[in-house]
Motif scaffolding. Structure first.
Motif, short mmCIF file in Angstrom:
data_model
loop_
_atom_site.label_atom_id
_atom_site.label_comp_id
_atom_site.label_asym_id
_atom_site.label_seq_id
_atom_site.Cartn_x
_atom_site.Cartn_y
_atom_site.Cartn_z
N THR A 1 0.82 -1.22 0.00
CA THR A 1 0.00 0.00 0.00
C THR A 1 0.85 1.27 0.00
O THR A 1 1.75 1.40 0.83
CB THR A 1 -0.92 0.05 1.25
N GLY A 2 0.55 2.16 -0.94
CA GLY A 2 1.20 3.47 -0.97
C GLY A 2 2.69 3.43 -1.22
O GLY A 2 3.42 4.38 -0.93
N LYS B 1 2.50 -1.48 7.65
CA LYS B 1 3.03 -0.61 6.58
C LYS B 1 4.49 -0.96 6.34
O LYS B 1 5.28 -1.12 7.28
CB LYS B 1 2.93 0.87 7.01
#
Ligand SMILES: [Zn+2]
Length: 565
Positions: free
Chosen positions: A167-168, A292
């Protein structure tokens, strides 16, 4: 075959299996309805003579162990196509009996150490001892130079679970470091976000490399850890430092990462420390949803090696029995025809004949073709596909599935046959990957009619579901049956079954002793073949399109492929 697990576990649960009720969403039917609309179970008339004759011929020394690209392949093609034709099949590839499968052998040579620089202290990994690397790009040299390093946890992007370790993140040109297995591997049950201790596709090393490539990474490095990997560093080293086999791609593998590899656990810890990070802490964080990715700031990876490349041509062999009503819908029977060829001699015999593995499965294709011919073609077409290079990593089936002769969107499902059971009839069947698809309901009906008990696979953490030819289809959304006789033998029970399985494994599996004369009992094979016939016949008689269960890793692929149909 890549080891088929046998079981002693008596876990027969025929009712209330997860997989039926939430899983017929296309019609909104309940579990009972889904079973009720299944076609009747039909058992075939099978020729033992054919099964024996074809097994005997293919496993004779004249075929030299059927290695891809050898004289043994030429003989296999000539013989098998004549058998297919005699059984009334038509050539399956636009008037031809074969599909060309270009194979590439690629071996890394002159590998430099893998160097991580720019951190608190440089970290150097020696080839083979501390790290291994190879390339799926068919090019003479692989070089990674000063590439940024990012820890991406388990390296999983699973939209159906709302889980994305990327993600991202932009990892283009970067080196990603990935944990082995999937986030809930330590859960003792086989339930959970990633099926607990049962391995999902997201836990396989091959998936991690594929996802890293989709994300545009330059290199993907998996951190080895014996327990979640289920094997030691010695296995990683021996399987990744020699020749790697690939099915050739038109782009030469340009969409792959430049380098894939594994690194030792203690070296990973050193690497993280050099970037001011704590490996154990980050590993724990990576197991939780919402993790993350963490860039190892300032650290750069460099390595290089040469690739020695050679190419050869092999073939899949394809016959078809056109369907009566819906000939453009297909049911597959698959079996790999190849085996190991000449191998390490035992008592002066250097031919790995592969009688059980997998002359029996190949002979089963012919035996089933005859049975279908006799009973008359079903509504849907039946495709008999003998694939090459299974023993080098499922390459023939992978090639077919990537370049299908019959569209996968029109392929209902299939049955894979890899090494029939030479130990005599069993009272049970082992289902690998039970609970994954709506095919469970078909199998329950068949098992009931055949009066055999269904048992779960005993070691789901080993990921057997991802290790045979049906997987090439499953990952593209086509559901496949994967089952075979268990160990509870009609004669002698589980004691006898265990002994027979161990004896085969020890004395004949992937060895010159896997010969025709060593097969003492054919009744168990015929028993399995009855079930394989019944399974294919049902798929070819219904007009439904079985899917993967809600939440299964392959469901999205099926939904996409069937979109608008
Ligand atoms: Zn094998």
């Amino acid at each position: 075959m890549l080891r088929f697990p046998r079981t002693t576990a008596a876990l027969a649960v025929l009712l209330g299996v997860a997989g039926c009720n939430a899983d017929a969403p296309t019609t909104g039917a309940t579990a009972a309805d889904a079973v009720a609309v299944l076609p009747d179970v039909q058992f075939p008339e099978l020729s033992l003579q054919t099964l024996q004759d074809v097994t005997k011929e293919l496993s004779s020394d004249a075929y030299e162990g059927r290695a891809p690209g050898t004289k043994g392949e030429e003989k296999t093609i000539a013989y098998l196509t004549s058998q297919f034709a005699a059984a009334g099949l038509k050539p399956g590839n636009n008037g031809q009996w074969t599909q060309e499968v270009p194979l590439v052998e690629i071996t890394a040579k002159n590998a430099t150490p893998l160097r991580f620089t720019g951190g608190k202290a440089p970290v150097t990994l020696q080839y083979a001892k501390d790290y291994v690397a190879f390339s799926y790009r068919v090019q003479p040299k692989t070089e990674i130079k000063d590439s940024d390093v990012v820890f991406v946890g388990y390296g999983i992007n699973a939209p159906e679970k709302g889980w994305n370790d990327y993600t991202g993140l932009d990892v283009k040109g970067k080196t990603v470091v990935i944990l082995v297995n999937d986030p809930d591997w330590q859960t003792p049950e086989t339930k959970g976000e990633f099926n607990g201790r049962a391995m999902t596709y997201y836990g396989r090393w091959s998936y991690k490399y594929e996802e890293a490539a989709r994300q545009g990474a330059a290199a993907a490095l998996i951190v080895h850890d014996t327990e979640p990997a289920a094997y030691g560093w010695n296995v990683v080293e021996s399987s990744n430092t020699g020749t790697q086999y690939l099915a050739e791609k038109k782009d030469g593998g340009a969409d792959q990462t430049a380098a894939n590899g594994w690194i030792q656990l203690d070296k990973a810890k050193e690497l993280f420390a050099s970037a001011g990070q704590d490996f154990d802490k980050l590993r724990e964080a990576a197991g939780k949803k919402g993790f993350k990715a963490v860039p190892l700031n300032g650290v750069k990876a460099s390595l290089s090696f040469d690739n020695q490349i050679s190419k050869k041509l092999s073939h899949n062999i394809i016959g078809i029995l056109p369907g009566k009503k819906r000939p453009d819908e297909y049911v597959l029977y698959t079996a790999h025809w190849d085996h190991l060829g000449r191998c390490t001699p035992v008592n002066g015999d250097d031919i790995c004949n592969g009688a059980v593995d997998n002359a029996t499965g190949t002979a089963a294709l012919v035996t089933l073709a005859q049975a279908y011919q006799k009973a008359g073609a079903p509504d849907r077409s039946i495709v008999f596909l003998a694939v090459t290079a299974e023993e080098s990593g499922l390459l023939g089936s992978e090639y077919y599935a990537a370049n299908p002769v019959f569209p996968l969107a029109q392929t209902v499902g299939g049955v894979n046959m890899d090494a029939l059971n030479p130990n005599g009839p069993a009272k049970d069947i082992v289902v690998v990957g039970r609970g994954k698809s709506q095919l469970d309901a078909y199998l329950e009906k068949i098992a009931k009619a055949a009066k055999v008990t269904i048992v779960d696979e005993p070691t789901p953490e080993k990921g057997f579901y991802y290790r045979s030819d049906h997987f090439s289809f499953a990952k593209r959304g086509v559901p496949f049956f994967n089952f075979g006789a268990g160990e509870d033998l009609v004669a002698g029970g589980t004691d006898a079954g265990k002994k027979a399985a161990e004896d085969y494994e020890k004395n004949r599996y992937h060895a010159p002793g896997d010969e025709y004369a060593a097969i003492k009992n054919w009744d168990g094979m015929l028993a399995d073949l009855r079930l394989y016939y019944a399974a294919g016949r049902m798929l070819a008689s219904t007009d439904s399109w079985p899917n993967w269960n809600e939440g299964d890793e392959f469901r999205a692929a099926r939904d996409k492929s069937r979109e608008g149909k």
